[in-house]
Design an enzyme around this catalytic site. Structure first.
Site, short mmCIF file in Angstrom:
data_model
loop_
_atom_site.label_atom_id
_atom_site.label_comp_id
_atom_site.label_asym_id
_atom_site.label_seq_id
_atom_site.Cartn_x
_atom_site.Cartn_y
_atom_site.Cartn_z
N HIS A 155 0.84 -1.21 0.00
CA HIS A 155 0.00 0.00 0.00
C HIS A 155 0.87 1.26 0.00
CE1 HIS A 155 -3.06 -2.70 2.25
NE2 HIS A 155 -3.60 -2.42 1.08
N ARG A 186 -2.21 -5.64 -8.44
CA ARG A 186 -1.10 -6.54 -8.10
C ARG A 186 -0.88 -7.60 -9.17
NH1 ARG A 186 -3.49 -8.32 -2.58
NH2 ARG A 186 -5.29 -8.11 -3.95
N LYS A 224 -15.81 -6.70 5.10
CA LYS A 224 -14.98 -7.56 5.96
C LYS A 224 -15.07 -7.14 7.42
CE LYS A 224 -11.62 -7.38 2.21
NZ LYS A 224 -10.37 -6.77 1.82
N1 COA Z 1 -0.31 -3.98 -1.69
C1 COA Z 1 -0.62 -4.89 -0.77
N2 COA Z 1 -1.88 -5.33 -0.59
C2 COA Z 1 -2.83 -4.81 -1.36
C3 COA Z 1 -2.58 -3.86 -2.34
C4 COA Z 1 -1.24 -3.44 -2.50
N3 COA Z 1 -0.91 -2.54 -3.40
N4 COA Z 1 -3.72 -3.56 -2.95
C5 COA Z 1 -4.67 -4.30 -2.36
N5 COA Z 1 -4.14 -5.05 -1.41
C6 COA Z 1 -4.81 -6.04 -0.57
C7 COA Z 1 -5.53 -5.43 0.59
O1 COA Z 1 -4.70 -5.37 1.74
C8 COA Z 1 -6.65 -6.41 0.78
O2 COA Z 1 -6.18 -7.51 1.51
P1 COA Z 1 -7.17 -8.40 2.37
O3 COA Z 1 -8.27 -8.86 1.45
O4 COA Z 1 -6.30 -9.48 2.82
O5 COA Z 1 -7.68 -7.50 3.45
C9 COA Z 1 -6.95 -6.92 -0.60
O6 COA Z 1 -5.80 -6.66 -1.34
C10 COA Z 1 -8.10 -6.24 -1.24
O7 COA Z 1 -7.85 -4.88 -1.18
P2 COA Z 1 -8.80 -3.87 -1.84
O8 COA Z 1 -9.26 -4.35 -3.15
O9 COA Z 1 -8.15 -2.55 -1.77
O10 COA Z 1 -10.06 -3.94 -0.96
P3 COA Z 1 -10.30 -3.26 0.34
O11 COA Z 1 -11.22 -4.14 1.07
O12 COA Z 1 -9.05 -2.90 1.05
O13 COA Z 1 -11.04 -1.91 -0.10
C11 COA Z 1 -12.91 -0.61 -0.89
C12 COA Z 1 -12.14 -1.92 -1.01
C13 COA Z 1 -13.15 -0.23 0.55
C14 COA Z 1 -12.11 0.49 -1.54
C15 COA Z 1 -14.25 -0.79 -1.65
O14 COA Z 1 -14.89 -1.93 -1.14
C16 COA Z 1 -15.17 0.40 -1.47
O15 COA Z 1 -15.01 1.38 -2.13
N6 COA Z 1 -16.14 0.29 -0.56
C17 COA Z 1 -17.08 1.37 -0.28
C18 COA Z 1 -18.49 1.00 -0.74
C19 COA Z 1 -18.67 1.34 -2.20
O16 COA Z 1 -18.50 2.45 -2.63
N7 COA Z 1 -19.09 0.33 -2.99
C20 COA Z 1 -19.32 0.53 -4.41
C21 COA Z 1 -18.04 0.54 -5.19
S1 COA Z 1 -17.82 -0.96 -6.01
#
Ligand code: COA
Length: 162
Positions: free
Chosen positions: A19, A92, A43
């Site tokens: 990140h 990724r 989650k």
């Molecule tokens: N390096 C390391 N890990 C990474 C990464 C990176 N560059 N990018 C993503 N990851 C990991 C995260 O740590 C996460 O790991 P985990 O599943 O083990 O916790 C996983 O990849 C997924 O990450 P990400 O896709 O960023 O999901 P998130 O849960 O962290 O965030 C939101 C997603 C919150 C941005 C998204 O759900 C959201 O916008 N929610 C709000 C509701 C909304 O607007 N919904 C409609 C839009 S579709």
């Protein structure tokens, strides 16, 4: 909408070096980079909202362009509220792309003026996720090089409490 303001959203449970790499690279592209911690992601988080924000503050202390906040609701609404013109997402691997594309289209449908920009993660972090880091820490392994120093300490404390 300000094209010089970008939002980097995520659950950051906890922030990893992957990140931080994305946030650092976003800082090269935008004047203000707002890191937005999703409070009510689908989650069940390991760390509280305040713990996640605090770890991000430590991890981004070297980046003056970065501000940190939390949101509860739609990302598109939050991005409009803070006047961000761009949503940054790290990619990724190819397997991330389908979900990310769906999210980008959804956010564009909800807030047509906001663009999504994908930044490819450095290959040495391409396997990383918050869950992987927590699994290693929970089982007593070393997360050195995978998370910022402050996070290493928090992971140790979190899993010692259990
Ligand atoms: N390096 C390391 N890990 C990474 C990464 C990176 N560059 N990018 C993503 N990851 C990991 C995260 O740590 C996460 O790991 P985990 O599943 O083990 O916790 C996983 O990849 C997924 O990450 P990400 O896709 O960023 O999901 P998130 O849960 O962290 O965030 C939101 C997603 C919150 C941005 C998204 O759900 C959201 O916008 N929610 C709000 C509701 C909304 O607007 N919904 C409609 C839009 S579709």
């Amino acid at each position: 909408m300000e094209t010089c303001v970008a939002v980097v959203p995520g659950s950051f449970d906890p922030v990893t070096n992957g990140h931080v790499d994305i946030i650092e690279r976003a800082c090269k592209l935008f004047r203000v980079v707002h890191v937005a911690v999703a409070v009510n992601a689908a989650k069940e988080p390991t760390f509280t909202r305040d713990e996640r924000v605090e770890m991000l503050r430590l991890a981004c202390a070297h980046l003056p362009e970065v501000t940190i906040g939390t949101f509860d609701g739609l990302l598109a609404d939050y991005a409009v509220a803070i006047r961000a013109g761009t949503i940054i997402r790290g990619l990724r691997a190819v397997s991330d792309f389908e979900y990310e594309l769906q999210m980008a289209h959804t956010n564009r449908c909800l807030a047509p003026d906001i663009e999504t920009v994908f930044v490819p993660t450095r290959t040495d972090y391409s396997f990383l996720s918050s869950s992987i880091v927590k699994e290693i820490a929970r089982l007593g392994g070393s997360v050195e090089g995978l998370v910022p120093d402050g996070v290493r300490q928090r992971l140790r404390e979190k899993f010692e409490q259990r």
